[in-house]
Design an enzyme around this catalytic site. Structure first.
Site, short mmCIF file in Angstrom:
data_model
loop_
_atom_site.label_atom_id
_atom_site.label_comp_id
_atom_site.label_asym_id
_atom_site.label_seq_id
_atom_site.Cartn_x
_atom_site.Cartn_y
_atom_site.Cartn_z
N CYS A 108 0.82 -1.21 0.00
CA CYS A 108 0.00 0.00 0.00
C CYS A 108 0.86 1.26 0.00
O CYS A 108 0.49 2.27 -0.60
CB CYS A 108 -0.94 0.00 1.18
SG CYS A 108 -0.13 0.01 2.80
N HIS A 276 -2.06 1.95 7.26
CA HIS A 276 -2.36 1.77 5.85
C HIS A 276 -2.11 3.08 5.11
O HIS A 276 -2.30 4.17 5.66
CB HIS A 276 -3.83 1.37 5.69
CG HIS A 276 -4.22 0.93 4.31
ND1 HIS A 276 -3.48 0.06 3.55
CD2 HIS A 276 -5.30 1.24 3.54
CE1 HIS A 276 -4.07 -0.17 2.40
NE2 HIS A 276 -5.19 0.56 2.37
N ASN A 296 -8.61 3.79 -2.23
CA ASN A 296 -7.93 2.63 -1.67
C ASN A 296 -7.26 1.83 -2.80
O ASN A 296 -7.47 2.11 -3.98
CB ASN A 296 -8.93 1.75 -0.92
CG ASN A 296 -8.27 0.96 0.19
OD1 ASN A 296 -7.05 0.83 0.24
ND2 ASN A 296 -9.08 0.40 1.09
#
Length: 330
Positions: A108, A276, A296
């Site tokens: 990520c 994240h 995302n």
């Protein structure tokens, strides 16, 4: 130690993968609790495996991270609008509408960075360049960025763009770019069209050439950052997005975030499960509640077509602690 325990926890719970397993029941109860409270967002029950992707390293907790200078803003009246979405201001920038998928790799940190870099190249080329900066190249070749598929430092990713450069690279199978992502999309938390995410993979070796079947020259496919920096605080992050484009954001994920489906997320119930990175695209206000628009990297079948909103102005989940960005060298 915290990161090692998180990895062990994720590996253990990913072994369960049916509607009758304890993990599915656990998240179903969380979703029901969220919806019963009638808060600013709606939850859903995903019945696939709990994914192992919450593996970014917060720079403030790690001595190995590169420290980026904090950008200082002039004290002037920016006349920031109540709502701002760069997809409306720059309709020709295709990457602004794109949702990527990190698949079964804890990358990520690389996706949040390269997505924002891609947007900025388009924006600052007057919407002429539709370049995609390669998460694959950054993930595999930046040795100073951390542990590849097992986590990385977002600040180091931006510094690497400035000092070494990152090749072009799009989604899985995109041979129009030099180094497309090596993993196909997979279903992270719900029954979708891609199939279950396999167990987490190891980081591939760095390659200084373009992928098989690609006739492009690696040296000609490099992108670079002119300057890179950090941004701190709600107002400064808004100014940066308004002036220069999306940024990479870092925030804490709690158990209830896994069940997000729509609305403006705020932590309601559940324990902290990791950190994240995502792309912060813009902002807005809905029913008096301020929010960030975020993208995302769990493909378009998660959440609100791959996007989500998170409460703005109260440092929800630490999202306003720090963001990262830079100016492209065109």
């Amino acid at each position: 130690m915290r990161t090692k325990l998180l990895i062990i926890f994720i590996i253990l719970i990913s072994a369960f993968n049916s509607e009758k397993n304890p993990i599915h029941i656990f998240y179903k109860e969380i979703a029901e609790k969220v919806n019963s409270l009638n808060t600013t967002w709606k939850a859903t029950t995903y019945n696939r495996n709990f994914n192992r992707l919450l593996l970014t390293f917060r720079d403030d907790n790690n001595n190995n991270a590169v420290s980026l200078p904090e950008k200082k803003f002039e004290k002037k009246n920016y006349n920031l609008p109540e709502s701002y979405d760069p997809r409306e201001k720059y309709p020709k920038c295709e990457s602004l509408n794109e949702v990527r998928d990190q698949a079964n790799c804890g990358s990520c940190w690389a996706f949040g960075a390269t997505e924002a870099m891609s947007d900025r190249i388009c924006i600052h080329s007057d919407q002429k360049l539709q370049t995609r900066v390669s998460a694959q190249n950054l993930l595999t070749c930046c040795s100073s960025c951390g542990l590849g598929c097992h986590g990385g430092y977002p600040s180091s990713a931006w510094k690497y763009w400035q000092t070494t450069g990152i090749s072009t690279g799009g989604l899985y199978g995109d041979i129009k770019t030099c180094q497309p992502y090596f993993l196909p999309p997979c279903d992270h938390y719900g029954e979708g069209s891609h199939g279950d995410c396999p167990p987490q993979v190891e980081t591939p070796e760095c390659k200084i050439d373009c992928s098989d079947g690609n006739k492009k020259e690696y040296e000609n496919e490099m992108t670079y950052g002119e300057s890179v920096y950090s941004i701190i605080g709600e107002e400064n992050i808004m100014k940066e997005i308004y002036e220069n484009g999306p940024v990479e954001g870092t925030y804490y994920i709690y158990e209830d975030f896994i069940t997000y489906k729509s609305g403006i997320y705020q932590h309601v119930v559940g324990e902290l499960i990791g950190d994240h990175d995502i792309k912060i695209l813009g902002w807005g206000v809905e029913n008096g509640v301020k929010y960030w628009i975020c993208v995302n990297s769990w493909n378009e079948e998660w959440g609100d077509k791959g996007f989500f909103k998170i409460k703005r102005g109260n440092n929800e989940c630490g999202i306003e602690n720090i963001a990262y960005a830079g100016m492209p060298k065109l």
